[in-house]
Design a protein around this motif. Structure first.
Motif, PDB file in Angstrom:
ATOM      1  N   VAL A   1     -59.803 -17.081   5.533  1.00 58.18           N
ATOM      2  CA  VAL A   1     -58.997 -16.334   4.574  1.00 58.18           C
ATOM      3  C   VAL A   1     -58.032 -15.438   5.339  1.00 58.18           C
ATOM      4  N   GLN A   2     -56.764 -15.505   4.957  1.00 56.85           N
ATOM      5  CA  GLN A   2     -55.705 -14.766   5.643  1.00 56.85           C
ATOM      6  C   GLN A   2     -54.970 -13.851   4.671  1.00 56.85           C
ATOM      7  N   GLN A   3     -54.412 -12.786   5.206  1.00 53.17           N
ATOM      8  CA  GLN A   3     -53.532 -11.929   4.429  1.00 53.17           C
ATOM      9  C   GLN A   3     -52.211 -12.670   4.219  1.00 53.17           C
ATOM     10  N   PRO A   4     -51.552 -12.457   3.096  1.00 54.23           N
ATOM     11  CA  PRO A   4     -50.275 -13.134   2.860  1.00 54.23           C
ATOM     12  C   PRO A   4     -49.262 -12.957   3.995  1.00 54.23           C
ATOM     13  N   GLN A   5     -49.244 -11.782   4.624  1.00 58.06           N
ATOM     14  CA  GLN A   5     -48.308 -11.554   5.719  1.00 58.06           C
ATOM     15  C   GLN A   5     -48.602 -12.473   6.903  1.00 58.06           C
ATOM     16  N   GLN A   6     -49.883 -12.739   7.171  1.00 58.62           N
ATOM     17  CA  GLN A   6     -50.257 -13.644   8.260  1.00 58.62           C
ATOM     18  C   GLN A   6     -49.790 -15.071   7.956  1.00 58.62           C
ATOM     19  N   ILE A   7     -49.919 -15.472   6.708  1.00 55.93           N
ATOM     20  CA  ILE A   7     -49.483 -16.813   6.304  1.00 55.93           C
ATOM     21  C   ILE A   7     -47.963 -16.906   6.384  1.00 55.93           C
ATOM     22  N   ALA A   8     -47.289 -15.857   5.972  1.00 54.97           N
ATOM     23  CA  ALA A   8     -45.829 -15.828   6.057  1.00 54.97           C
ATOM     24  C   ALA A   8     -45.387 -15.978   7.514  1.00 54.97           C
ATOM     25  N   GLN A   9     -46.041 -15.275   8.414  1.00 51.30           N
ATOM     26  CA  GLN A   9     -45.695 -15.362   9.836  1.00 51.30           C
ATOM     27  C   GLN A   9     -45.993 -16.766  10.381  1.00 51.30           C
ATOM     28  N   PHE A  10     -47.134 -17.334  10.020  1.00 51.44           N
ATOM     29  CA  PHE A  10     -47.533 -18.658  10.499  1.00 51.44           C
ATOM     30  C   PHE A  10     -46.580 -19.744  10.013  1.00 51.44           C
ATOM     31  N   THR A  11     -46.136 -19.618   8.758  1.00 51.54           N
ATOM     32  CA  THR A  11     -45.312 -20.678   8.154  1.00 51.54           C
ATOM     33  C   THR A  11     -43.821 -20.436   8.290  1.00 51.54           C
ATOM     34  N   GLY A  12     -43.432 -19.197   8.565  1.00 56.16           N
ATOM     35  CA  GLY A  12     -42.014 -18.863   8.599  1.00 56.16           C
ATOM     36  C   GLY A  12     -41.438 -18.636   7.217  1.00 56.16           C
ATOM     37  N   CYS A  13     -42.300 -18.510   6.229  1.00 48.29           N
ATOM     38  CA  CYS A  13     -41.868 -18.301   4.838  1.00 48.29           C
ATOM     39  C   CYS A  13     -42.012 -16.824   4.475  1.00 48.29           C
ATOM     40  N   SER A  14     -40.956 -16.236   3.980  1.00 51.20           N
ATOM     41  CA  SER A  14     -40.960 -14.823   3.645  1.00 51.20           C
ATOM     42  C   SER A  14     -41.525 -14.587   2.252  1.00 51.20           C
ATOM     43  N   LEU A  15     -42.259 -13.508   2.131  1.00 47.53           N
ATOM     44  CA  LEU A  15     -42.770 -13.084   0.833  1.00 47.53           C
ATOM     45  C   LEU A  15     -41.793 -12.119   0.160  1.00 47.53           C
TER      46      LEU A  15
ATOM     47  N   PRO B   1     -64.185 -18.181  -0.957  1.00 44.62           N
ATOM     48  CA  PRO B   1     -63.088 -17.886  -0.028  1.00 44.62           C
ATOM     49  C   PRO B   1     -61.788 -18.613  -0.381  1.00 44.62           C
ATOM     50  N   THR B   2     -61.885 -19.870  -0.794  1.00 44.89           N
ATOM     51  CA  THR B   2     -60.683 -20.612  -1.188  1.00 44.89           C
ATOM     52  C   THR B   2     -60.086 -20.000  -2.445  1.00 44.89           C
ATOM     53  N   GLN B   3     -60.917 -19.655  -3.409  1.00 45.48           N
ATOM     54  CA  GLN B   3     -60.420 -19.028  -4.630  1.00 45.48           C
ATOM     55  C   GLN B   3     -59.731 -17.705  -4.325  1.00 45.48           C
ATOM     56  N   ASN B   4     -60.327 -16.923  -3.408  1.00 48.45           N
ATOM     57  CA  ASN B   4     -59.723 -15.645  -3.018  1.00 48.45           C
ATOM     58  C   ASN B   4     -58.365 -15.862  -2.357  1.00 48.45           C
ATOM     59  N   GLN B   5     -58.279 -16.864  -1.492  1.00 47.78           N
ATOM     60  CA  GLN B   5     -57.027 -17.143  -0.801  1.00 47.78           C
ATOM     61  C   GLN B   5     -55.937 -17.551  -1.784  1.00 47.78           C
ATOM     62  N   ILE B   6     -56.286 -18.412  -2.706  1.00 42.07           N
ATOM     63  CA  ILE B   6     -55.316 -18.858  -3.715  1.00 42.07           C
ATOM     64  C   ILE B   6     -54.802 -17.667  -4.518  1.00 42.07           C
ATOM     65  N   GLN B   7     -55.694 -16.779  -4.931  1.00 42.66           N
ATOM     66  CA  GLN B   7     -55.271 -15.607  -5.703  1.00 42.66           C
ATOM     67  C   GLN B   7     -54.427 -14.652  -4.859  1.00 42.66           C
ATOM     68  N   ALA B   8     -54.763 -14.505  -3.582  1.00 44.32           N
ATOM     69  CA  ALA B   8     -53.992 -13.618  -2.707  1.00 44.32           C
ATOM     70  C   ALA B   8     -52.551 -14.092  -2.541  1.00 44.32           C
ATOM     71  N   LEU B   9     -52.341 -15.387  -2.723  1.00 47.63           N
ATOM     72  CA  LEU B   9     -50.991 -15.945  -2.584  1.00 47.63           C
ATOM     73  C   LEU B   9     -50.244 -16.039  -3.911  1.00 47.63           C
ATOM     74  N   GLY B  10     -50.852 -15.567  -4.983  1.00 51.02           N
ATOM     75  CA  GLY B  10     -50.153 -15.554  -6.255  1.00 51.02           C
ATOM     76  C   GLY B  10     -50.694 -16.522  -7.284  1.00 51.02           C
ATOM     77  N   GLY B  11     -51.753 -17.249  -6.954  1.00 48.92           N
ATOM     78  CA  GLY B  11     -52.377 -18.126  -7.929  1.00 48.92           C
ATOM     79  C   GLY B  11     -52.147 -19.602  -7.646  1.00 48.92           C
ATOM     80  N   PRO B  12     -52.815 -20.438  -8.437  1.00 52.45           N
ATOM     81  CA  PRO B  12     -52.766 -21.890  -8.224  1.00 52.45           C
ATOM     82  C   PRO B  12     -51.361 -22.478  -8.260  1.00 52.45           C
ATOM     83  N   GLN B  13     -50.498 -21.927  -9.096  1.00 52.37           N
ATOM     84  CA  GLN B  13     -49.153 -22.483  -9.217  1.00 52.37           C
ATOM     85  C   GLN B  13     -48.363 -22.321  -7.924  1.00 52.37           C
TER      86      GLN B  13
END
Length: 108
Positions: free
Chosen positions: A92-106, A41-53
């Motif tokens: 595990v969250q969709q990138p849009q959910q993380i964007a909403q939670f953090t206030g950071c736009s994708l 799940p952590t690996q999936n989340q990292i990849q969903a956000l664009g990778g480790p970097q």
């Protein structure tokens, strides 16, 4: 053909720029991502956000005892989790959910 390649390059450039802006915003927002890199799940989340970097500036792994203690103190029961301003977004969250939670736009 040349025009299509130029458009493709511009799309890639735009995606890279959006990921860079998202990464910078995450780092500046006080968001922490807790995870366990050995778990899928952590690996999936990292990849969903664009990778480790992308997550490197905010990522803390619970395999570290100090981090695990912090997670327990914060009441987080599931990783991956995002923590910001006293609130946690767990699982595990969709990138849009993380964007909403953090206030950071994708978006760029």
């Amino acid at each position: 053909m040349f025009t299509a390649n130029m458009q493709e390059m511009e799309n890639i450039r735009s995606q890279v720029s959006a990921l860079t802006n998202f990464q910078e915003c995450l780092a500046n927002s006080g968001t922490i991502m807790f995870g366990n890199a050995t778990q899928q799940p952590t690996q999936n989340q990292i990849q969903a956000l664009g990778g480790p970097q992308v997550v490197a500036p905010i990522y803390q792994d619970v395999s570290n005892n100090e981090t695990l203690s912090q997670v327990v103190r914060l009441g987080i029961q599931e990783v991956p989790s995002f923590y910001r301003n006293g609130s946690a977004l767990q699982g595990v969250q969709q990138p849009q959910q993380i964007a909403q939670f953090t206030g950071c736009s994708l978006q760029n």
